[in-house]
Design a protein around this motif. Structure first.
Motif, PDB file in Angstrom:
ATOM      1  N   CYS A  45      75.686  52.053  -0.436  1.00 32.62           N
ATOM      2  CA  CYS A  45      76.345  51.983   0.867  1.00 32.62           C
ATOM      3  C   CYS A  45      77.717  51.361   0.986  1.00 32.62           C
ATOM      4  O   CYS A  45      77.536  50.271   0.086  1.00 32.62           O
ATOM      5  N   CYS A 104      71.985  49.400   1.088  1.00 26.72           N
ATOM      6  CA  CYS A 104      72.033  49.819   2.632  1.00 26.72           C
ATOM      7  C   CYS A 104      71.237  48.904   3.411  1.00 26.72           C
ATOM      8  O   CYS A 104      70.138  48.473   3.230  1.00 26.72           O
ATOM      9  N   ASN A 132      74.960  52.332   8.290  1.00 28.40           N
ATOM     10  CA  ASN A 132      73.625  52.474   9.207  1.00 28.40           C
ATOM     11  C   ASN A 132      73.898  51.493  10.359  1.00 28.40           C
ATOM     12  O   ASN A 132      72.884  51.285  10.846  1.00 28.40           O
TER      13      ASN A 132
END
Length: 186
Positions: A45, A104, A132
């Motif tokens: 991420c 992430c 996220n």
């Protein structure tokens, strides 16, 4: 008369709830138990980190600046060196954006900065955007001590802040219902 009094009471109640939330912003602190051993090596991420240097900081710094941040579930992102004296990073009254890759994470709830060097540095704020999680801003507005992780850990408050928000919403609804009954009962 009763209608005006009810509206005044409801307005005062809502104002007090919103003011109480603003006054409870935490201050940065040294992280005595902070551990970098939780860092995962995966980089799935991306995060955009915007660090704003205070206008009351030194003109520039040659200090080494690192950052670590993460969520309440143990996902930790670490960038060992953000500084680059040739780039003009961390100059007074400036904002610098860094693209950082790591595991992430869910909602970011802690951030720590590490400074090592003789110059000193005063960040105004750190804003983190993640894939996220919603953007979160941590307001420092203080000089970072040398050779110590310094920042915020709001992870223990993350779930309780949602509970406080839910209780606050519930109380506002009850007060609104009470005002409605008072207004239309007379």
């Amino acid at each position: 008369m009763m209608r005006a009094l009810s509206i005044l009471l409801l307005s005062a109640f809502i104002f007090n709830l919103s003011a109480a939330e603003e006054l409870s912003s935490p201050l940065p602190h040294a992280a005595n138990n902070f551990n970098l051993s939780y860092i995962q090596n995966e980089a799935s991420c991306s995060y955009s980190v915007v660090i704003t240097t205070s206008c009351s900081s030194s003109k520039y710094t040659r200090d080494q600046i690192s950052i670590a941040f993460g969520d309440a579930y143990g996902n930790q992102i670490y960038a060992p060196r953000l500084d680059d004296p040739s780039s003009g990073a961390f100059e007074r009254c400036s904002s610098d954006t860094f693209d950082i890759y790591g595991p992430c994470a869910y909602q970011i709830c802690y951030v720590y900065l590490y400074r090592s060097g003789p110059d000193g540095w005063k960040p105004e704020s750190v804003k983190i955007y993640g894939d996220n999680s919603r953007a979160v801003t941590f307001t420092y507005n203080t000089f970072i001590p040398s050779d110590v992780w310094y920042g915020f850990n709001l992870c223990n408050d993350a779930s309780s802040s949602y509970q406080r928000y839910g209780r606050r919403w519930f109380m506002v609804m009850i007060m609104g219902l009470l005002v409605f009954v008072l207004l239309y009962a007379y």
